[in-house]
Write a protein that holds these residues in place. Structure first.
Motif, PDB file in Angstrom:
ATOM      1  N   GLY A 266      -0.408   3.827   4.772  1.00  0.00           N
ATOM      2  CA  GLY A 266      -1.337   2.746   5.071  1.00  0.00           C
ATOM      3  C   GLY A 266      -2.675   2.897   4.366  1.00  0.00           C
ATOM      4  O   GLY A 266      -3.688   2.320   4.781  1.00  0.00           O
ATOM      5  N   ASP A 267      -2.696   3.640   3.257  1.00  0.00           N
ATOM      6  CA  ASP A 267      -3.936   3.877   2.517  1.00  0.00           C
ATOM      7  C   ASP A 267      -4.210   2.692   1.568  1.00  0.00           C
ATOM      8  O   ASP A 267      -3.392   2.377   0.704  1.00  0.00           O
ATOM      9  N   LEU A 268      -5.367   2.047   1.728  1.00  0.00           N
ATOM     10  CA  LEU A 268      -5.638   0.824   0.962  1.00  0.00           C
ATOM     11  C   LEU A 268      -5.850   1.097  -0.529  1.00  0.00           C
ATOM     12  O   LEU A 268      -5.535   0.253  -1.366  1.00  0.00           O
ATOM     13  N   ALA A 269      -6.361   2.273  -0.882  1.00  0.00           N
ATOM     14  CA  ALA A 269      -6.537   2.589  -2.310  1.00  0.00           C
ATOM     15  C   ALA A 269      -5.168   2.713  -2.972  1.00  0.00           C
ATOM     16  O   ALA A 269      -4.948   2.210  -4.089  1.00  0.00           O
ATOM     17  N   GLU A 270      -4.234   3.376  -2.286  1.00  0.00           N
ATOM     18  CA  GLU A 270      -2.873   3.479  -2.833  1.00  0.00           C
ATOM     19  C   GLU A 270      -2.232   2.089  -2.895  1.00  0.00           C
ATOM     20  O   GLU A 270      -1.531   1.757  -3.854  1.00  0.00           O
ATOM     21  N   ALA A 271      -2.502   1.264  -1.894  1.00  0.00           N
ATOM     22  CA  ALA A 271      -1.933  -0.084  -1.851  1.00  0.00           C
ATOM     23  C   ALA A 271      -2.434  -0.919  -3.030  1.00  0.00           C
ATOM     24  O   ALA A 271      -1.667  -1.653  -3.660  1.00  0.00           O
ATOM     25  N   ALA A 272      -3.721  -0.819  -3.352  1.00  0.00           N
ATOM     26  CA  ALA A 272      -4.275  -1.561  -4.490  1.00  0.00           C
ATOM     27  C   ALA A 272      -3.599  -1.108  -5.778  1.00  0.00           C
ATOM     28  O   ALA A 272      -3.242  -1.917  -6.632  1.00  0.00           O
ATOM     29  N   ARG A 273      -3.408   0.208  -5.882  1.00  0.00           N
ATOM     30  CA  ARG A 273      -2.818   0.786  -7.096  1.00  0.00           C
ATOM     31  C   ARG A 273      -1.380   0.303  -7.303  1.00  0.00           C
ATOM     32  O   ARG A 273      -0.931   0.149  -8.422  1.00  0.00           O
ATOM     33  N   THR A 274      -0.645   0.081  -6.214  1.00  0.00           N
ATOM     34  CA  THR A 274       0.778  -0.243  -6.331  1.00  0.00           C
ATOM     35  C   THR A 274       1.061  -1.743  -6.209  1.00  0.00           C
ATOM     36  O   THR A 274       2.188  -2.169  -6.444  1.00  0.00           O
ATOM     37  N   LEU A 275       0.052  -2.537  -5.839  1.00  0.00           N
ATOM     38  CA  LEU A 275       0.270  -3.958  -5.513  1.00  0.00           C
ATOM     39  C   LEU A 275       0.985  -4.745  -6.620  1.00  0.00           C
ATOM     40  O   LEU A 275       2.030  -5.363  -6.397  1.00  0.00           O
ATOM     41  N   PHE A 276       0.407  -4.750  -7.820  1.00  0.00           N
ATOM     42  CA  PHE A 276       0.948  -5.633  -8.860  1.00  0.00           C
ATOM     43  C   PHE A 276       2.326  -5.179  -9.343  1.00  0.00           C
ATOM     44  O   PHE A 276       3.200  -6.007  -9.597  1.00  0.00           O
ATOM     45  N   ALA A 277       2.543  -3.872  -9.445  1.00  0.00           N
ATOM     46  CA  ALA A 277       3.869  -3.390  -9.866  1.00  0.00           C
ATOM     47  C   ALA A 277       4.897  -3.730  -8.790  1.00  0.00           C
ATOM     48  O   ALA A 277       6.044  -4.081  -9.100  1.00  0.00           O
ATOM     49  N   SER A 278       4.502  -3.667  -7.513  1.00  0.00           N
ATOM     50  CA  SER A 278       5.425  -4.016  -6.425  1.00  0.00           C
ATOM     51  C   SER A 278       5.799  -5.492  -6.502  1.00  0.00           C
ATOM     52  O   SER A 278       6.963  -5.860  -6.336  1.00  0.00           O
TER      53      SER A 278
END
Ligand code: TXA
Ligand code: MG
Length: 315
Positions: A266-278
């Motif tokens: 649930g880490d938002l920095a990791e979420a930002a990093r993975t958003l577009f590739a996901s």
């Protein structure tokens, strides 16, 4: 073998386009002082010329050569650059109209990526660069994303690895009052801490007005996959139909179609990093429809939710 950075700098000085890694997303760069080269960006992306570009500089001095500095701008530049913050300031005449879509302001930023900064230095001029994706589509966070979509339209692509932040810079109108025009890689909380004053976030209407859009809603769909994406209401359950792709910050998500979890913890920095590739993976999964749930609207969550809303065509 010639140094790829030298080759890219030569291409830029000759008026060509280069795929450039930054810490936010990959950019499609051209010499910001060359109107014809900049026009090439709009053509390669299929981007309407009323949507202004960001000018990338190596340091604050470079920024003050294209934009007028103010006390707030100097404070922010000292605290946040190099980094994911674009300052919208009054422009100087060094930048042609096509960069700013004829506005009296220009967006400037000093990217925090060694390849980008070295490229600006070797090109010896400021670089105009939007995200390196066809207009309206998902932004690229790897060199392969750029190659896949714009490979035949650029002179070179520099590979600087996957982007560390993963969503675009925060675009801030600096004066007379600080207003976030696009939430992004630098949080509102951090801006308020640096400035010691409240920072507003523009709604879609105010955002459109800031670039004098000819028709409201024209840029609503953006960062979008080709598969239709819908946001789930807060209490709406996850669909379990195997044809529907799902995107969430973290689990649990019941068994069903293709699923992307942005960060197990649930880490938002990791979420930002993975958003577009996901989003790209879901788009390529064969799903007929996609659904996503918004993330907590704090810190980087503001930028992530903005991209999800716009990917769903909600402005
Ligand atoms: O992280 C980023 O900002 C990436 C990397 C490559 O630096 N660039 C990027 O550029 O996202 P682009 O063109 O995809 O988005 C630039 C945004 C647009 O929404 C544009 O409307 C806004 O910045 N913008 C640029 N100049 C502006 C101005 N003078 N006034 C208001 N908005 C402006
Ligand atoms: Mg973009």
């Amino acid at each position: 073998m010639p140094d790829p950075l030298d080759t890219a700098a030569t291409i830029l000085r000759a008026g060509g386009l280069v795929g450039m890694p930054t810490e936010t997303v990959y950019g499609l760069a051209a010499d910001a002082t060359n109107a014809e080269a900049v026009l090439g960006i709009f053509i390669a992306k299929g981007r309407p010329t009323f949507d202004p570009l960001i000018v990338h500089v190596a340091d604050p001095e470079g920024a003050w050569a294209v934009a007028e500095s103010t006390p707030r701008a100097r404070l922010l530049a000292a605290a946040c650059w190099p980094g994911p913050l674009t300052l919208v300031l009054r422009r100087r005449a060094t930048i042609p109209d096509v960069v700013t879509s004829g506005l009296e302001t220009v967006g400037v930023r000093c990217p925090d990526h060694p390849v980008a900064r070295e490229l600006i230095r070797r090109a010896g001029r400021p670089l105009a660069a939007p995200s390196a994706n066809p207009f309206g589509f998902i932004s690229p966070t790897t060199a392969a994303h750029v190659r896949d979509q714009l490979g035949d339209r650029v002179g070179a692509i520099l590979d600087g690895g996957p982007c560390a932040i993963g969503i675009e810079s925060t675009v801030l109108l600096v004066d007379p009052q600080p207003v976030i025009l696009r939430p992004g890689g630098l949080t509102r909380e951090r801006l308020e801490e640096i400035l010691g004053e409240p920072v507003a976030v523009a709604n879609a209407q105010a955002r459109a007005a800031s670039i004098a859009l000819p028709a409201p809603g024209l840029l609503a769909s953006h960062y979008a996959p080709r598969t239709p994406l819908r946001l789930l209401d807060e209490h709406e359950p996850w669909p379990t139909d195997p044809r529907i792709g799902r995107l969430a910050l973290c689990g649990p998500v019941p068994a069903g179609g293709p699923t992307e979890l942005l960060s197990q913890s649930g880490d938002l920095a990791e979420a930002a990093r993975t958003l577009f590739a996901s989003l790209r993976r879901l788009d390529a999964s064969g799903a007929t429809d996609l659904v996503a749930r918004l993330v907590p609207a704090i810190g980087l969550g503001l930028g992530i939710n903005d991209r999800l809303r716009r990917a769903a065509g909600l402005g």
